[in-house]
Design an enzyme around this catalytic site. Structure first.
Site, PDB file in Angstrom:
ATOM      1  N   SER A 221      43.304  45.209  32.736  1.00 56.69           N
ATOM      2  CA  SER A 221      42.988  44.062  33.588  1.00 56.69           C
ATOM      3  C   SER A 221      43.219  42.729  32.882  1.00 56.69           C
ATOM      4  CB  SER A 221      41.520  44.128  34.026  1.00 56.69           C
ATOM      5  OG  SER A 221      41.282  45.310  34.754  1.00 56.69           O
TER       6      SER A 221
ATOM      7  N   GLN B 174      54.044  45.558  31.150  1.00 54.17           N
ATOM      8  CA  GLN B 174      52.938  44.631  30.888  1.00 54.17           C
ATOM      9  C   GLN B 174      51.746  45.325  30.241  1.00 54.17           C
ATOM     10  OE1 GLN B 174      51.760  41.573  33.918  1.00 54.17           O
ATOM     11  NE2 GLN B 174      49.735  42.476  33.670  1.00 54.17           N
TER      12      GLN B 174
ATOM     13  N   GLU C  46      47.355  46.107  40.138  1.00 58.62           N
ATOM     14  CA  GLU C  46      47.376  44.753  40.711  1.00 58.62           C
ATOM     15  C   GLU C  46      45.960  44.198  40.892  1.00 58.62           C
ATOM     16  OE1 GLU C  46      49.847  42.644  41.327  1.00 58.62           O
ATOM     17  OE2 GLU C  46      51.221  44.079  40.424  1.00 58.62           O
TER      18      GLU C  46
END
Lengths: 661, 661
Positions: A141, A134, A421
């Site tokens: 972020s 990703q 995360e």
């Protein structure tokens, strides 16, 4: 010879019962205990030389361990639960973490039935190794800022995956650099020149015969990371695509489909499903936080009981470091935090089940609250754990700086949790948005639910005054909860009032963001305190177990009350006198916990292998073990070091002028 | 192409003038600048692969650099000042640090004239390499607890140096493990069975011909320490003595002599001389703190200006991270702290001169205050710097976790400063003792001097109230200083009052030690704030320079006031309303500093070599450099990793059962 047996004798509660409480259930305890011992007793899983290995050796050794662990899992026919525990106790970041923790869940969550049938059997047998690609070099972020493109080609019925810029290079995915054969790649879907947003695509990266990258793919490791051993066992990777073609069927299409004609159609699967995964991931992170903190606290507590410094009287032994109030004041709140995070993690586990059931019933009403609450708890527990590990290292004095203390590696391997995360500050701002929204709706008759329901009593909480008059009054759960609720409410309301003075709310939010973050922290601390107190309302069997937990709960709450007394005083929730009484009570709680400290860390049931720390070894035989371990450093392979003849001798002999340096 | 040129154009002050202020003088600037560039431009001093080297290679490379640095120092006939700066900019912990920083000063300070004449010429030419062997495996902070013995043998006129226990093994001394030929060893002097306390002895450890340890000496390296590269370039050592004999003349006898008959006699050299050294060492530590923090802040500030995340409007670029208030609220107080520590370090340098002159005149009156003040400032600045470096790392997001960011190594190499030369908590307790003593003497007519003189105004400070009414009122130095003085006074007095209720003062001190530490911190923060304000009373040339420093000074003070508002409110020095006004003022100061941020870190004049950080490089070309650096990791030597054939292929091919793992 157990150097700590005297300490263990002092305990005023049943350690075995506490072990069950810590594990969450007898079943959890037994599985964990069995897997931990399986790993600890197998020399193939040794990790005591890990911090000395150079990168290549280190990585090769991790590949070996991962393969060996898988072999054992198959041989012993371990259940999924057991296998996952075994990998956990191997305690070495590896590509398998991403394969099982991100690649498989991504296909399960975002793939259609057909896609799952195709890919999952391959993944379950590890006939392919997958990772989760990703983040990009220039984009962390902000997922919506990703630059990698997946352009639909009508002619060939394919997607063309491409990295249009340097900053679009995939960067960070674990397991990507060297091990993975496949990846779920997140890219901007483009059909007929229309940007359709970010979606996931299964992309094969390497040839399954010779492991060479496929045409158009550039892949490698991103280099050394913080710490010895630590995350350097992982091949976090960089990946660039030069017009790589994949079949249309490789886009994960559970939510959005692209047809043969290149048309996008939404399925009736609710988009909110993604929140279920998020709650799951975050509850796992909170559970990890309590575990990581418990390891550090176990090491620091045991060594503080072994170590003596100053205070010798008449030539007798010096004072155990754990008997100093300054040590207790830094250590015991961390011990209490480990337990507090354990219980809030347990509750989050329940929340995950609750959210999942509601989603299945198309009930999305609790999602915003669950989202804010998990975001906040992820932020709070990981920040406190990272800081706490380093504090424990300092509490071990100089020896905490040695890799053989286990603490440097524990810190280095843990800190990324503050960033991945969801960056912890970004998450707190999300909590703050939820708080401000909640405050703004208070008049509307919409009742706040779950962890924010206390705001329904805003009128009372805005004007109440603590009625504590003696130190012991601070032991009452109601006194603690009300103070924390009042503080959180007042800080949120104060922010909302300040915000209302801005004509542009977004500008106001940006300008006041530091205050908003503080309000969010106050709300999250209240949740942890409340869940600890709720836990203690349950029946908890075992001699003296509940009493110990009550003391720890009070330490956790009163330590926060002292550390953040500025908040409590500024909002008028308590008086300076009451703050001082709380602090007096805190001191006497330390004395209460002191004789139980070693038993309270024994209850974590960490094996010496898992702790990986000489300072924290169960038997407390610290000094002989430190001394022996030193000689294993490669530098001690020879008494006269490599480089003596080239560099030291010419220096001493004043012959540097002609030396080759 | 300078990515940060736009930022540099925004600056409202003259960077070159600020460079002089930061360096302390034009002379300092010029020497530092010349030495930094000399190191940076010489490929022999490259350090960009340091974090990838295995221990042996790493250490050998350090030996090479140390020898090469010495060669250059001799070739270029550098002055002592220049040589020391050159070593500083080589920026790699090495045995030479201990040789020059501890071994030579120990002989100078504790050796007689005769001893100095014998040993110093050898040391100055590096015909011998020395280290400083004090701490033992079981004994760190408490020097009086050392176990190594030096027993006088009448018959042979020798001392017998011996390690009677495992815990008496010397442990930690830098340079001891592999490089040093000699050591100043601290041992318990025993003459005629009488314990004469701890004294220093020069002991030869290794043969000067072949570098082998002498008979009776066991010496080695203590193993890996925290971090990649970092202090692993240093051979911190372990050393045991088995009845090693040295001539009587090898005891350092400036203060205490042992005669041929084994009698101990004190010289007339005042014992307090040791305090001069202590002040010197601590002012150096404070100077190092400001430098280390400035490096981290420089990296985080530059990268925060390069990095963009969220906030893209109409497809334009995202927002620079440095424009977020949450980022400013974490970063700018650290920027201000770097400057604050620089100036308090400068003042400590003056204090050292002052103390030295007084000692020479047998004036010991200021020693207790100087001792407390340096102890406290060492503790405060090193704790804040260690925490600040890690905060800067987090402020760089995920990329801060890469070794190529420079921050992991900077943190790992810096944190020991919190423990060595006095554990930071132990030091604060010493400050607290001094505070309590000062309070107890307030009625006696003995006037408190120096940094504690404010306590002379105890009556006023116990009852004054801040008269700030608007946010701007907090810009007045007098308002700030009075609030900090009142807070420090009241916290000390409150502790003293609580202590007076204990019948045993030592028990009271132990019981209240956590509160006492907080009072000590309040006192130390006041010192830093005051010295910053005093600095601004001087004439400071340069366009806009003083204005920037005033803003930073206010940020430093108001940030502390906010962070510790619990202290200020609990002691009634300010009201909640005033605390809130201070916070408003702080926010507007951030906006004032924002356009100057890059220039303010440019003023540190750090070369890219010294920073050792891709994220912090001067030209801001972060992403291309990160991308290139990744490929240099050893793991990228081959596309298919070592271990593929043994471990990955059998896994993928389901052939693990028969694989050798």
């Amino acid at each position: 010879m157990d150097q700590l047996s005297e300490e263990r004798r002092k305990a005023q509660f049943d350690v075995d019962d506490m072990k069950i409480v810590w594990a969450g259930s007898r079943h959890n305890f037994e599985v964990s205990d069995r897997m931990a011992k399986l790993v600890a007793s197998d020399p193939a899983f040794r990790k005591d030389t890990r911090t000395m290995l150079a990168r290549k050796e280190l990585f090769k050794n991790t590949l070996r361990k991962a393969a060996y662990a898988w072999k054992r899992i198959v041989e012993l026919r371990l259940s999924e639960e057991e296998a996952s525990k075994l990998r956990f106790y191997v305690d070495e970041p590896a590509f398998t973490d991403l394969h099982w923790g991100m690649f498989v869940p991504a296909i399960k969550g975002q793939g259609t039935e057909e896609q799952q049938q195709k890919w999952l059997p391959l993944a379950y047998k590890m006939k392919i190794i997958g990772c989760y690609a990703q983040t990009e070099l220039g984009h962390g972020s902000n997922v919506q800022g990703l630059e990698t493109t997946a352009t639909f080609d009508h002619q060939t019925d394919e997607f063309v995956i491409h990295s249009p810029t340097l900053t679009s290079s995939k960067w960070w995915p674990g397991g990507l650099g060297k091990a993975s054969t496949h990846a779920v790649v997140y890219a901007r879907l483009i059909t007929d020149d229309q940007d359709q947003g970010i979606h996931g695509f299964i992309v094969q990266l390497r040839n399954l015969e010779d492991h060479l990258p496929l045409p158009g793919i550039t892949v490698g490791d991103i280099g050394m990371k913080f710490g010895n051993g630590a995350y350097n066992t992982m091949d976090n990777g960089v990946l660039r695509f030069d017009h790589v073609r994949i079949p249309r069927s490789h886009m994960l299409m559970r939510v959005l489909q692209v047809t043969r004609e290149g048309k996008c159609t939404q399925s009736d699967v609710p988009r909110q499903l993604v929140y279920g995964t998020m709650v799951y991931v975050r509850q796992a992170i909170v559970a990890d936080a309590s575990c990581a903190l418990s390891r550090a606290v176990c090491i620091a507590t045991r060594y503080s009981a072994v170590r003596r410094q100053f205070g010798s009287q008449n030539g007798g032994p010096e004072t155990q470091v754990i008997d100093y109030k300054t040590q207790q004041n830094r250590l015991f709140p961390l011990l209490a935090s480990a337990y507090a995070f354990r219980f809030v993690g347990e509750w989050l586990n329940w929340l995950y089940t609750d959210v999942t059931q509601r989603l299945q019933a198309n009930d999305f009403s609790t999602l915003p609250e669950a989202h804010a609450c998990t975001a906040g708890l992820k932020s709070l527990t990981t920040t406190a754990t990272a800081d706490g590990i380093e504090e424990c290292r300092k509490l071990c004095g100089g020896h905490g700086y040695l890799c053989s203390s286990g603490l440097p590696e524990l810190f280095a391997v843990y800190v990324p949790a503050c960033t991945y995360e969801g960056d912890n500050t970004v998450l707190l701002l999300q909590v703050a948005r939820f708080l401000i929204k909640t405050v703004s709706q208070l008049g509307s008759g919409k009742k706040p639910v779950g962890t924010i329901s206390y705001m329904g009593r805003v009128e009372h909480l805005m004007q109440c005054r603590s009625d504590t008059q003696r130190a012991e009054d601070w032991l009452k759960p109601s006194a603690i909860v009300e103070a924390f609720e009042a503080r959180a409410t007042r800080m949120s309301v104060a922010c909302a009032q300040k915000l209302s003075k801005f004509s542009n709310p977004e500008e106001g939010f940006a300008e006041l963001s530091a205050d908003l973050v503080e309000a969010a922290v106050a709300h999250c601390q209240l949740i942890v305190v409340s869940k600890f107190i709720e836990k203690l309302l349950q029946e908890i069997p075992g001699k003296g177990v509940k009493q110990q937990l009550e003391a720890l709960c009070n330490i956790y709450a009163l330590f926060l009350l002292h550390k953040y007394q500025g908040d409590f005083l500024a909002t008028g929730c308590i008086t300076p006198k009451q703050a001082s009484l709380a602090n007096d009570q805190l001191r006497s709680l330390y004395s209460q916990v002191r004789p139980n400290a070693i038993a309270l860390v024994d209850a974590f049931n960490h094996t010496d292998h898992f702790l990986g720390s000489i300072l924290g070894c169960y038997d407390g035989n610290v000094y002989p073990k430190l001394y022996e371990a030193a000689w294993k450093d490669p530098l001690n392979d020879s008494v006269v070091p490599d480089g003596y003849h080239e560099y030291i001798r010419p220096l001493l002999k004043q012959e540097l002028r002609t030396a080759r340096l």
